[in-house]
Design a protein around this motif. Sequence first.
Motif, PDB file in Angstrom:
ATOM      1  N   LEU A  58      -3.989 -22.503 107.835  1.00 23.99           N
ATOM      2  CA  LEU A  58      -3.609 -23.079 109.532  1.00 23.99           C
ATOM      3  C   LEU A  58      -3.435 -23.936 110.509  1.00 23.99           C
ATOM      4  CD1 LEU A  58      -2.678 -20.639 112.126  1.00 23.99           C
ATOM      5  CD2 LEU A  58      -5.158 -20.240 112.332  1.00 23.99           C
TER       6      LEU A  58
ATOM      7  N   PHE B 216      -0.429 -26.163 108.467  1.00 24.29           N
ATOM      8  CA  PHE B 216       0.727 -25.624 109.653  1.00 24.29           C
ATOM      9  C   PHE B 216       0.641 -26.501 110.773  1.00 24.29           C
ATOM     10  CE2 PHE B 216       2.717 -22.917 112.882  1.00 24.29           C
ATOM     11  CZ  PHE B 216       4.113 -23.231 112.214  1.00 24.29           C
ATOM     12  N   MET B 217      -0.489 -26.787 111.929  1.00 25.99           N
ATOM     13  CA  MET B 217      -0.972 -26.907 113.345  1.00 25.99           C
ATOM     14  C   MET B 217      -0.633 -27.950 113.313  1.00 25.99           C
ATOM     15  SD  MET B 217      -0.946 -24.026 114.989  1.00 25.99           S
ATOM     16  CE  MET B 217      -0.557 -25.202 116.631  1.00 25.99           C
TER      17      MET B 217
ATOM     18  N   PRO C  35      -0.397 -20.011 117.141  1.00 28.67           N
ATOM     19  CA  PRO C  35       0.105 -20.664 115.919  1.00 28.67           C
ATOM     20  C   PRO C  35       1.457 -19.760 115.515  1.00 28.67           C
ATOM     21  CG  PRO C  35      -2.046 -20.214 115.504  1.00 28.67           C
ATOM     22  CD  PRO C  35      -2.165 -19.878 117.262  1.00 28.67           C
TER      23      PRO C  35
ATOM     24  N   ARG D  57       4.822 -20.932 115.813  1.00 30.42           N
ATOM     25  CA  ARG D  57       5.576 -20.319 113.279  1.00 30.42           C
ATOM     26  C   ARG D  57       7.480 -20.131 114.124  1.00 30.42           C
ATOM     27  NH1 ARG D  57       3.245 -17.291 109.423  1.00 30.42           N
ATOM     28  NH2 ARG D  57       5.141 -17.270 108.578  1.00 30.42           N
TER      29      ARG D  57
ATOM     30  N   ASP E 171      -4.070 -22.698 125.040  1.00 32.48           N
ATOM     31  CA  ASP E 171      -5.083 -23.154 124.402  1.00 32.48           C
ATOM     32  C   ASP E 171      -6.804 -23.896 124.682  1.00 32.48           C
ATOM     33  OD1 ASP E 171      -5.600 -21.791 121.877  1.00 32.48           O
ATOM     34  OD2 ASP E 171      -6.009 -23.792 120.904  1.00 32.48           O
TER      35      ASP E 171
ATOM     36  N   ILE F 145      -7.912 -25.115 115.197  1.00 34.78           N
ATOM     37  CA  ILE F 145      -6.315 -25.327 115.536  1.00 34.78           C
ATOM     38  C   ILE F 145      -5.628 -26.987 116.487  1.00 34.78           C
ATOM     39  CG2 ILE F 145      -5.933 -23.105 114.180  1.00 34.78           C
ATOM     40  CD1 ILE F 145      -4.273 -22.373 116.895  1.00 34.78           C
TER      41      ILE F 145
ATOM     42  N   TYR G 222      -3.838 -30.289 116.344  1.00 29.04           N
ATOM     43  CA  TYR G 222      -1.764 -29.906 115.846  1.00 29.04           C
ATOM     44  C   TYR G 222      -2.593 -31.335 117.424  1.00 29.04           C
ATOM     45  CZ  TYR G 222       1.131 -29.797 120.180  1.00 29.04           C
ATOM     46  OH  TYR G 222       1.770 -29.886 120.862  1.00 29.04           O
TER      47      TYR G 222
ATOM     48  N   LEU H  49      -0.374 -19.303 104.803  1.00 28.79           N
ATOM     49  CA  LEU H  49      -0.342 -18.632 106.115  1.00 28.79           C
ATOM     50  C   LEU H  49       0.060 -17.035 105.732  1.00 28.79           C
ATOM     51  CD1 LEU H  49       1.785 -20.510 109.428  1.00 28.79           C
ATOM     52  CD2 LEU H  49      -1.063 -20.377 109.457  1.00 28.79           C
TER      53      LEU H  49
ATOM     54  N   ARG I 260      -3.647 -15.046 106.499  1.00 31.09           N
ATOM     55  CA  ARG I 260      -4.541 -15.054 108.281  1.00 31.09           C
ATOM     56  C   ARG I 260      -3.402 -14.305 108.619  1.00 31.09           C
ATOM     57  NH1 ARG I 260      -8.616 -17.032 110.666  1.00 31.09           N
ATOM     58  NH2 ARG I 260      -8.430 -17.115 113.048  1.00 31.09           N
TER      59      ARG I 260
END
Length: 327
Positions: free
Chosen positions: A81, A84-85, A156, A160, A184, A268, A272, A301, A304
Amino acid sequence: GPTMPISTTPIALLAVAIIVALAQLLGGLAARLGQPRVLGDIVGGIVLGPSLMGALWPEATAWLFSQGVREQLDLLAQLGLVLFMFLVGLELDPALLRGRLALASRLSAVGVMVPFGLGVLLAIQLERWQPGLVPAGHSLAGALFLGTAMAITAFPVLARILSERQLLNKPLGALAIAAAAMDDVLGWSLLAGVVAFSKAGSPLGVVITLGSTAVFVPALRLATRPLRRRLEQRHRSGQEPGDLLQTLVLIGALFSGLATQALGVHVIFGAYLWGLAMPREKKLQRWLTVRMDTLVLRLLLPLRSEEHTSELQSPCNLVCRLLLEKK
């Protein structure tokens, strides 16, 4: 003699293989139906969670997803996660938000306050339907918590979907992800405020979280200036980032996430922001994305989604747990 503890690592590896295979199977099916692949991850989590497999075959669920296995899966999922962020922040072009930040702020405010207000009203009505739902003396804190839980965005998941649909570099996608990022921060700030209120009767947590986050953002930008300059120099010379630079970029995403976690915002968000702080160089973005996409999207991912759906609890349990822990 004493018995040796059985290692959960082989079972954890089996669980990873099953989760990833099911996620890819259902994700491919979702894509064929014109739906985002992340829907397959979510449905796969439901299938392997207490709603289906846990109800039909509880012994297998208890063996495959024991506490030790769950801890290992959670670590891998959190790592996926965060990475990815970081990639989402790296791919987003801030120029697309020029002149649109005010609109993103308004969207974020409405997107938080409307579900927050509805959640509070729902909690009040639930208390009338079922007296004693929340521990005595904590009705207001319980209502505020349920409102906050309703207001927090699935950041997230949205990221995605936008990434899969190749909308991150479009004005609409940039606006949506910016508003979600603000959601967020506001959501986790509200949660910090509710925790502070339930513990000390003061909503000071909101002010502290928002203030510290507002300081952290420009501080991060300033701290990453030497790294950005070095990456830009490598880019101009036509060279790929060396081993040390690659390591610094990845470690930085982890430390940035830890920093925002310490400030009361989810990990996250820090990853980011770290991605946003990197140079806006297309070649660097492609270079990092190509090397990380398969590992992150296809392996880490999906874990998660399984973790989330396997830990679903009723709002009553969530509220009571929070309030009892903060008494």
